[in-house]
Design an enzyme around this catalytic site. Structure first.
Site, PDB file in Angstrom:
ATOM      1  N   HIS A  32     -25.326 -54.261 -15.986  1.00 33.42           N
ATOM      2  CA  HIS A  32     -25.790 -55.946 -15.151  1.00 33.42           C
ATOM      3  C   HIS A  32     -25.699 -56.516 -14.339  1.00 33.42           C
ATOM      4  CE1 HIS A  32     -24.911 -56.662 -19.418  1.00 33.42           C
ATOM      5  NE2 HIS A  32     -26.814 -57.182 -20.081  1.00 33.42           N
ATOM      6  N   SER A  73     -24.359 -52.600 -23.375  1.00 32.37           N
ATOM      7  CA  SER A  73     -23.372 -53.063 -24.258  1.00 32.37           C
ATOM      8  C   SER A  73     -22.833 -52.306 -25.430  1.00 32.37           C
ATOM      9  CB  SER A  73     -23.368 -54.228 -24.086  1.00 32.37           C
ATOM     10  OG  SER A  73     -23.737 -55.516 -22.651  1.00 32.37           O
TER      11      SER A  73
HETATM   12  N1  COA Z   1     -28.529 -52.172 -16.992  1.00 30.46           N
HETATM   13  C1  COA Z   1     -28.134 -51.924 -18.072  1.00 30.46           C
HETATM   14  N2  COA Z   1     -27.796 -52.211 -19.861  1.00 30.46           N
HETATM   15  C2  COA Z   1     -28.982 -54.001 -19.331  1.00 30.46           C
HETATM   16  C3  COA Z   1     -29.592 -53.997 -18.745  1.00 30.46           C
HETATM   17  C4  COA Z   1     -29.707 -53.475 -17.054  1.00 30.46           C
HETATM   18  N3  COA Z   1     -29.750 -53.773 -16.044  1.00 30.46           N
HETATM   19  N4  COA Z   1     -30.063 -54.953 -18.792  1.00 30.46           N
HETATM   20  C5  COA Z   1     -29.559 -55.332 -20.079  1.00 30.46           C
HETATM   21  N5  COA Z   1     -28.797 -54.311 -20.879  1.00 30.46           N
HETATM   22  C6  COA Z   1     -28.602 -54.207 -21.820  1.00 30.46           C
HETATM   23  C7  COA Z   1     -27.164 -54.751 -22.313  1.00 30.46           C
HETATM   24  O1  COA Z   1     -26.539 -53.749 -22.277  1.00 30.46           O
HETATM   25  C8  COA Z   1     -27.435 -55.227 -23.937  1.00 30.46           C
HETATM   26  O2  COA Z   1     -27.426 -53.981 -24.616  1.00 30.46           O
HETATM   27  P1  COA Z   1     -26.813 -54.275 -25.900  1.00 30.46           P
HETATM   28  O3  COA Z   1     -28.181 -54.449 -26.089  1.00 30.46           O
HETATM   29  O4  COA Z   1     -26.547 -52.727 -26.630  1.00 30.46           O
HETATM   30  O5  COA Z   1     -25.776 -55.164 -26.305  1.00 30.46           O
HETATM   31  C9  COA Z   1     -28.709 -55.313 -24.191  1.00 30.46           C
HETATM   32  O6  COA Z   1     -29.321 -54.652 -22.479  1.00 30.46           O
HETATM   33  C10 COA Z   1     -29.589 -56.998 -23.859  1.00 30.46           C
HETATM   34  O7  COA Z   1     -28.587 -58.035 -23.316  1.00 30.46           O
HETATM   35  P2  COA Z   1     -27.489 -58.465 -22.639  1.00 30.46           P
HETATM   36  O8  COA Z   1     -29.163 -58.941 -21.220  1.00 30.46           O
HETATM   37  O9  COA Z   1     -26.313 -58.712 -22.011  1.00 30.46           O
HETATM   38  O10 COA Z   1     -28.678 -60.747 -23.439  1.00 30.46           O
HETATM   39  P3  COA Z   1     -28.994 -60.315 -24.647  1.00 30.46           P
HETATM   40  O11 COA Z   1     -30.835 -60.007 -23.967  1.00 30.46           O
HETATM   41  O12 COA Z   1     -28.575 -60.383 -25.356  1.00 30.46           O
HETATM   42  O13 COA Z   1     -29.535 -62.036 -24.298  1.00 30.46           O
HETATM   43  C11 COA Z   1     -30.062 -64.185 -24.959  1.00 30.46           C
HETATM   44  C12 COA Z   1     -30.071 -62.451 -25.033  1.00 30.46           C
HETATM   45  C13 COA Z   1     -28.859 -64.833 -24.832  1.00 30.46           C
HETATM   46  C14 COA Z   1     -30.584 -64.026 -22.677  1.00 30.46           C
HETATM   47  C15 COA Z   1     -31.094 -65.472 -25.293  1.00 30.46           C
HETATM   48  O14 COA Z   1     -31.019 -64.565 -26.467  1.00 30.46           O
HETATM   49  C16 COA Z   1     -31.536 -66.533 -25.268  1.00 30.46           C
HETATM   50  O15 COA Z   1     -31.948 -67.071 -24.264  1.00 30.46           O
HETATM   51  N6  COA Z   1     -30.250 -67.116 -25.702  1.00 30.46           N
HETATM   52  C17 COA Z   1     -30.333 -68.673 -25.708  1.00 30.46           C
HETATM   53  C18 COA Z   1     -31.400 -68.999 -26.634  1.00 30.46           C
HETATM   54  C19 COA Z   1     -32.462 -69.650 -25.945  1.00 30.46           C
HETATM   55  O16 COA Z   1     -33.244 -69.806 -24.688  1.00 30.46           O
HETATM   56  N7  COA Z   1     -33.076 -68.168 -26.228  1.00 30.46           N
HETATM   57  C20 COA Z   1     -35.186 -68.100 -26.084  1.00 30.46           C
HETATM   58  C21 COA Z   1     -36.029 -69.683 -26.563  1.00 30.46           C
HETATM   59  S1  COA Z   1     -36.374 -68.891 -27.933  1.00 30.46           S
END
Ligand code: COA
Length: 157
Positions: free
Chosen positions: A17, A128
């Site tokens: 991240h 993560s």
């Molecule tokens: N390097 C290493 N790991 C990475 C990475 C990178 N560059 N980018 C992402 N990751 C990993 C994270 O470690 C995480 O791992 P995990 O799946 O083992 O937990 C995964 O990829 C993605 O996690 P992260 O980017 O932290 O968040 P997310 O994908 O869970 O987030 C939200 C999603 C919160 C952005 C999304 O659900 C959201 O926007 N929620 C709010 C409601 C909304 O607006 N929804 C969209 C319209 S319906």
């Protein structure tokens, strides 16, 4: 001034991240890193813990703000003057989820651009979930996460 929002669960924040945060700032003038909830995940850290990890890890990076939202990230971007949402892509497996989320975001507000940065090869395996698994099994995770993550984790009850 071009502002972007980088939303994520950050559960916990990893060096993957941090890499995306730093590279986003070579494209945008200001980045707001926003802790949000992924309804598909059961989060291990509270929003306060995730904010603390992020604030400490980014305190020396200029033009950055850390915040959280309980709502839609695209709406957050609109109300905070951002022009784009940034996301990191590690592998083709990330693509389907990101493609669907991008389509939903576009449906909500097609004036906010989605920008995807490809993770560097060395960050590609960090996630993560992997970090949580390693920590639980006593593996040293310090090369994979910022110091603030280790500190908050050790103090976690
Ligand atoms: N390097 C290493 N790991 C990475 C990475 C990178 N560059 N980018 C992402 N990751 C990993 C994270 O470690 C995480 O791992 P995990 O799946 O083992 O937990 C995964 O990829 C993605 O996690 P992260 O980017 O932290 O968040 P997310 O994908 O869970 O987030 C939200 C999603 C919160 C952005 C999304 O659900 C959201 O926007 N929620 C709010 C409601 C909304 O607006 N929804 C969209 C319209 S319906």
């Amino acid at each position: 001034m071009k502002i972007a929002v980088y939303p994520g669960s950050f559960d916990p924040l990893t060096n993957g991240h941090i890499e995306i945060i730093k590279r986003s700032l070579s494209v945008f003038d200001k980045l707001i890193v926003v802790v949000a909830s992924n309804p598909l995940k059961k989060h291990a850290f509270t929003i306060e813990e995730r904010l603390e990890m992020l604030r400490e890890a980014t305190k020396n990076i200029p033009n950055i703000e850390v915040d959280f939202t309980e709502g839609l990230t695209v709406k957050y971007a609109r109300t905070h003057g951002a022009v784009a949402l940034v996301r990191g892509l590690r592998a083709v497996t990330d693509f389907e989820f990101e493609f669907q989320m991008a389509a939903a975001n576009e449906f909500i507000d097609n004036g906010i651009e989605m920008v995807f940065l490809m993770s560097r090869a060395e960050s590609g395996f960090i996630s993560s979930s992997t970090v949580k698994e390693l920590y639980k099994n006593g593996v040293d995770i310090t090369p994979l996460v910022p110091e603030s993550v280790v500190r908050v984790w050790r103090n976690k009850k």
